[in-house]
Design a protein around this motif. Structure first.
Motif, mmCIF file in Angstrom:
data_model
loop_
_atom_site.group_PDB
_atom_site.id
_atom_site.type_symbol
_atom_site.label_atom_id
_atom_site.label_comp_id
_atom_site.label_asym_id
_atom_site.label_seq_id
_atom_site.Cartn_x
_atom_site.Cartn_y
_atom_site.Cartn_z
ATOM 1 N N GLU A 527 4.013 -13.092 51.673
ATOM 2 C CA GLU A 527 5.314 -12.758 51.088
ATOM 3 C C GLU A 527 5.260 -12.646 49.578
ATOM 4 N N LYS A 528 4.093 -12.940 48.994
ATOM 5 C CA LYS A 528 3.930 -12.815 47.549
ATOM 6 C C LYS A 528 2.738 -11.920 47.207
ATOM 7 N N LEU A 529 2.407 -11.011 48.129
ATOM 8 C CA LEU A 529 1.261 -10.132 47.927
ATOM 9 C C LEU A 529 1.733 -8.721 47.605
ATOM 10 N N ALA A 530 1.103 -8.115 46.594
ATOM 11 C CA ALA A 530 1.314 -6.707 46.281
ATOM 12 C C ALA A 530 0.007 -5.964 46.447
ATOM 13 N N ILE A 531 0.095 -4.700 46.839
ATOM 14 C CA ILE A 531 -1.084 -3.846 46.913
ATOM 15 C C ILE A 531 -0.937 -2.740 45.881
ATOM 16 N N MET A 532 -2.079 -2.233 45.398
ATOM 17 C CA MET A 532 -2.025 -1.311 44.275
ATOM 18 C C MET A 532 -3.190 -0.336 44.342
ATOM 19 N N GLY A 533 -2.921 0.936 44.006
ATOM 20 C CA GLY A 533 -3.967 1.940 43.953
ATOM 21 C C GLY A 533 -3.438 3.207 43.319
ATOM 22 N N MET A 541 -2.645 3.725 49.562
ATOM 23 C CA MET A 541 -1.397 2.950 49.628
ATOM 24 C C MET A 541 -0.442 3.552 50.654
ATOM 25 N N GLY A 542 -0.286 4.885 50.613
ATOM 26 C CA GLY A 542 0.645 5.529 51.530
ATOM 27 C C GLY A 542 0.232 5.381 52.978
ATOM 28 N N ALA A 543 -1.076 5.526 53.257
ATOM 29 C CA ALA A 543 -1.551 5.383 54.630
ATOM 30 C C ALA A 543 -1.385 3.952 55.120
ATOM 31 N N VAL A 544 -1.694 2.987 54.250
ATOM 32 C CA VAL A 544 -1.635 1.579 54.648
ATOM 33 C C VAL A 544 -0.201 1.141 54.943
ATOM 34 N N VAL A 545 0.765 1.530 54.107
ATOM 35 C CA VAL A 545 2.140 1.073 54.366
ATOM 36 C C VAL A 545 2.732 1.782 55.576
ATOM 37 N N ASN A 546 2.225 2.961 55.935
ATOM 38 C CA ASN A 546 2.650 3.572 57.195
ATOM 39 C C ASN A 546 2.062 2.834 58.391
ATOM 40 N N MET A 547 0.783 2.463 58.296
ATOM 41 C CA MET A 547 0.111 1.790 59.401
ATOM 42 C C MET A 547 0.568 0.351 59.557
ATOM 43 N N ARG A 548 0.718 -0.345 58.434
ATOM 44 C CA ARG A 548 1.086 -1.757 58.455
ATOM 45 C C ARG A 548 2.107 -2.047 57.344
ATOM 46 N N PRO A 549 3.357 -1.671 57.535
ATOM 47 C CA PRO A 549 4.347 -1.899 56.479
ATOM 48 C C PRO A 549 4.546 -3.373 56.142
ATOM 49 N N ASP A 550 4.072 -4.268 57.022
ATOM 50 C CA ASP A 550 4.197 -5.699 56.760
ATOM 51 C C ASP A 550 2.994 -6.258 56.015
ATOM 52 N N VAL A 551 2.049 -5.391 55.600
ATOM 53 C CA VAL A 551 0.804 -5.882 55.015
ATOM 54 C C VAL A 551 1.038 -6.602 53.698
ATOM 55 N N ALA A 552 2.111 -6.231 52.981
ATOM 56 C CA ALA A 552 2.385 -6.843 51.688
ATOM 57 C C ALA A 552 3.876 -6.736 51.394
ATOM 58 N N ARG A 553 4.293 -7.522 50.431
ATOM 59 C CA ARG A 553 5.712 -7.483 50.034
ATOM 60 C C ARG A 553 6.007 -6.282 49.148
ATOM 61 N N ALA A 554 5.058 -5.900 48.307
ATOM 62 C CA ALA A 554 5.309 -4.846 47.327
ATOM 63 C C ALA A 554 4.106 -3.932 47.222
ATOM 64 N N CYS A 555 4.353 -2.717 46.728
ATOM 65 C CA CYS A 555 3.304 -1.723 46.563
ATOM 66 C C CYS A 555 3.528 -0.989 45.242
ATOM 67 N N LEU A 556 2.461 -0.884 44.457
ATOM 68 C CA LEU A 556 2.486 -0.135 43.207
ATOM 69 C C LEU A 556 1.479 1.001 43.348
ATOM 70 N N SER A 557 1.974 2.240 43.311
ATOM 71 C CA SER A 557 1.139 3.401 43.605
ATOM 72 C C SER A 557 1.193 4.378 42.434
ATOM 73 N N TYR A 558 0.005 4.698 41.884
ATOM 74 C CA TYR A 558 -0.086 5.588 40.737
ATOM 75 C C TYR A 558 -0.522 6.988 41.174
ATOM 76 N N VAL A 559 0.151 7.997 40.659
ATOM 77 C CA VAL A 559 -0.177 9.415 40.918
ATOM 78 C C VAL A 559 -0.753 9.604 42.323
ATOM 79 N N PRO A 560 -0.010 9.233 43.350
ATOM 80 C CA PRO A 560 -0.594 9.167 44.696
ATOM 81 C C PRO A 560 -0.734 10.535 45.367
ATOM 82 N N PHE A 561 -1.882 10.728 45.969
ATOM 83 C CA PHE A 561 -2.187 11.924 46.758
ATOM 84 C C PHE A 561 -1.635 11.692 48.169
ATOM 85 N N VAL A 562 -0.356 11.984 48.361
ATOM 86 C CA VAL A 562 0.311 11.617 49.605
ATOM 87 C C VAL A 562 0.705 12.807 50.473
#
Length: 683
Positions: A527-533, A541-562
């Motif tokens: 509940e206090k984990l963020a992922i970043m890329g 980041m986009g693939a991971v939060v689609n596959m496992r939206p519960d993997v982290a509380r927050a996500c910081l994504s820079y210029v993402p190829f989505v």
């Protein structure tokens, strides 16, 4: 955080059918950069993000002051010798950009060769690309980009008089001098920003329509990129053409810059080789019968495999990444057990040794080594707790001398922090390294907040490099970790091959495995984990939060190829065709189906998502701004949670964000304020 009403993007459906699949894109209209409606939408997103982040402004200022306080603002690099001069770069307090300088000796008068602050006057963005000094030290060829689109303009400066010559050439990708001190070889880009032509240009020749000179090489295949460079001994100009799986090289001799190119080895599918020269021999780093590469030598007059002699054999567990040749020594940069290492060979004796380093996770690479006739190799070392350090290494005596360790101010003490390397086990049994750093007082009892960073593409290793900014997170009880997932280069080319094309999914599942491992081992609280890329890491980041939206509380994504499918179907965009070998060509039905299975924009669904901050730049040439803009617009219509979902678009920058160092610190303070607020970091 307060939660004002986010912008709503207009839905204008655009349909397209491929392989019997009718695709509808409701936000394709956002791809028109010239549209006032598009700019208005991006401005509205920026205003919304600013409003949501307004309560953190005091924290942002605190973070900025902390980060700035650790930096020695007036500083200079370690000088390196080239010809009769010592060259270095310095910074001055209050100035955004570096100043390039030289001197005849350590106590002689300084000459400023290029003041980037002066170039940046009146500009919102400024970046220097090429910086090439002629052999006689009299002329400087340099390129600049003032938009962030990585479209560089070539200028020539007379260093004896300080005047700029009238020669101006547009869209230049790289520059090399001939030995006559009056001829340049430069690489030109096509309309998709692919470097595809090499020109020979005599200083003072006519420049027509932004170009000039004589075309000496053209690469017609859109899978390949052309470039040129000189051998360290200055005997040859090499012209290379490379895809991500195949290479081909030609050469010119230094005494004949107006001559015809001679091919070394013709391209052969899936054969990669890279070339340097020493004493009548071409040295080739090749993957022929050597998946992790080997090093061979062959006569210049007979480069065919029949004449090869082995210098360093193929070693299945060691990736040969690069090599440097000097009069008496060879230095290789390698990947062994997921870590970089330097290996030294002395030609006269045949003795070999490996340069060792003391920390469990670190990064090391060659620094500026311009001189050929030397027995000293300069390298740069750092770790998550060791600031960037420049060493001179005596290749025969093995003595290393620390020339400079980047100062870290404000009472920073490396002994207050702990770094380590651990391994998560993927479902197929693969051990995936994770580099971590934390404050020594941060308890590993499952209560800590943390950030997990990942990339995992193009065979690029994510080094455990020192970043003084992250101590603002560590001092607030956060753990910072890097997942060295497949698709990168930590174990050489096989590590890359294990997670690209039709096995790309391994990159995403490896990252999820690493996140789960940190939680299961009690190193962080879910509940206090963020992922970043960023960039391809933004795709992650986009693939991971689609596959496992519960993997982290927050996500910081820079210029993402989505927006993977739409981008890879558009061969007019920069990078697209050349990257078929990384992601696949969606015009092929099987590749299309596989890419669709993970494309973040296409796989968005009605479900809860983590709190997210998505950052982009209007002038990005690598990942167009519209990919994250469309992604945000679509996800807003689908997400079933009330978590903040923010888009920030820098309207004056490109792929790397702000160009000025103080502006970049402000951006970092903004990002860290988002993370700390979301994860409940300590004051």
């Amino acid at each position: 955080m307060q939660n004002p009403t986010p912008p709503v993007a207009t839905i204008i459906p655009t349909t397209h059918t491929i392989h019997g699949d009718t695709r509808t894109d409701n936000y394709r209209w956002l791809q028109d950069k010239t549209s006032a409606d598009v700019i208005a939408y991006l401005d509205a997103e920026n205003a919304y993000t600013k409003s949501v982040m307004e309560p953190t402004e005091a924290l942002q200022k605190t973070l900025y002051d902390e980060m700035l306080g650790r930096i020695q603002e007036t500083d200079l690099s370690v000088p390196y010798k080239y010809g009769d001069w010592l060259y270095y770069v310095r910074t001055e307090e209050g100035k955004q950009y570096p100043i390039y300088c030289r001197t005849k000796s350590t106590d002689a008068t300084e000459e400023i060769t290029l003041d980037v602050n002066a170039l940046a006057e009146g500009e919102k963005f400024m970046s220097v690309g090429a910086y090439a000094i002629s052999d006689d030290g009299n002329l400087l060829a340099y390129t600049t980009d003032n938009t962030g689109f990585r479209e560089y303009t070539l200028r020539i400066k007379n260093l004896k008089t300080g005047e700029l010559l009238p020669d101006v050439i547009e869209k230049v990708d790289g520059v090399s001098w001939a030995a006559d001190n009056k001829t340049l070889f430069y690489t030109a880009e096509d309309e998709t920003k692919r470097p595809h032509k090499i020109y020979r240009y005599a200083i003072g020749s006519p420049v027509i329509g932004g170009g000039g000179g004589t075309l000496i090489y053209e690469e017609p295949d859109a899978l390949y990129r052309a470039f040129a460079y000189r051998s360290r001994d200055k005997q040859f100009l090499f012209v290379g053409s490379v895809s991500s799986t195949t290479t081909e090289f030609h050469y010119l001799e230094r005494d004949n810059p107006a001559g015809e190119l001679t091919m070394i080895l013709p391209r052969e599918e899936n054969h990669e080789y890279y070339v340097e020269h020493r004493e009548g021999l071409f040295y080739l780093r090749t993957n022929r019968d050597a998946p992790t590469f080997k090093l061979i030598a062959t006569p210049v007059s007979a480069p065919e495999p029949l004449h090869w002699s082995e210098v360093l054999p193929y070693r299945p567990t060691v990736g040969l990444e690069d090599f440097d040749l000097f009069t008496g020594h060879l230095v290789t940069t390698e990947q062994a057990d997921g870590l970089p290492q330097l290996r030294v060979l002395e030609f006269s004796t045949g003795d070999e040794h490996t340069v060792t380093f003391p920390e469990p996770t670190y990064t090391v690479s060659g620094d500026t080594n311009r001189e050929y006739d030397t027995a000293t190799f300069r390298f740069r070392y750092s770790s998550l707790v060791t600031p960037p350090s420049v060493f001179d290494y005596e290749l025969s005596t093995r003595e290393r001398t620390l020339l400079k360790e980047t100062p870290v101010l404000a009472g920073w003490d490396r002994l207050m922090y702990v770094t380590e390397r651990v391994f998560a086990t993927a479902a197929d049994g693969t051990k995936v390294p994770i580099s971590l750093v934390r404050h020594k007082d941060t308890a590993l009892n499952g209560s800590a907040s943390g950030v997990l960073y990942g990339y995992g593409s193009y065979g690029i290793s994510m080094p455990a490099v020192f970043r003084s900014s992250i101590f603002s997170l560590l001092d607030r009880g956060m753990v910072y970790a890097i997942a060295h997932i497949r698709g990168g280069g930590e174990y050489g080319k096989p590590w890359h091959d294990a997670a690209k094309l039709m096995v790309k999914i391994n990159t995403f599942t490896d990252f999820i495995t690493c996140a789960d491992f940190l939680v299961e081992q009690g190193r962080v609280d879910r509940e206090k984990l963020a992922i970043m890329g960023g960039s391809a890491g933004g795709l992650l980041m986009g693939a991971v939060v689609n596959m496992r939206p519960d993997v982290a509380r927050a996500c910081l994504s820079y210029v993402p190829f989505v927006d993977v499918i739409n981008t890879m179907l558009d061969d007019t965009l920069p990078l697209t065709v050349g990257e078929y070998l990384e992601w696949g060509n969606p015009n092929d039905p099987a590749a299309y189906a596989y890419m669709m299975s993970y494309s973040p924009y296409d796989q968005l669904d009605a479900k809860p998502y983590p709190t997210m901050l998505i950052k982009t730049s209007l002038n990005d040439s690598q990942v167009m701004y519209w990919e994250p803009a469309k992604y945000v617009a679509k996800l807003r219509t689908l997400k079933t949670d009330s978590n903040p979902f923010l888009l920030h678009c820098n309207m004056d920058a490109g792929h790397g964000g702000a160009s000025g160092r103080y502006d970049a610190l402000h951006e970092a303070a903004f990002d860290y304020a988002f993370l700390i607020t979301q994860l409940g970091g300590k004051p």
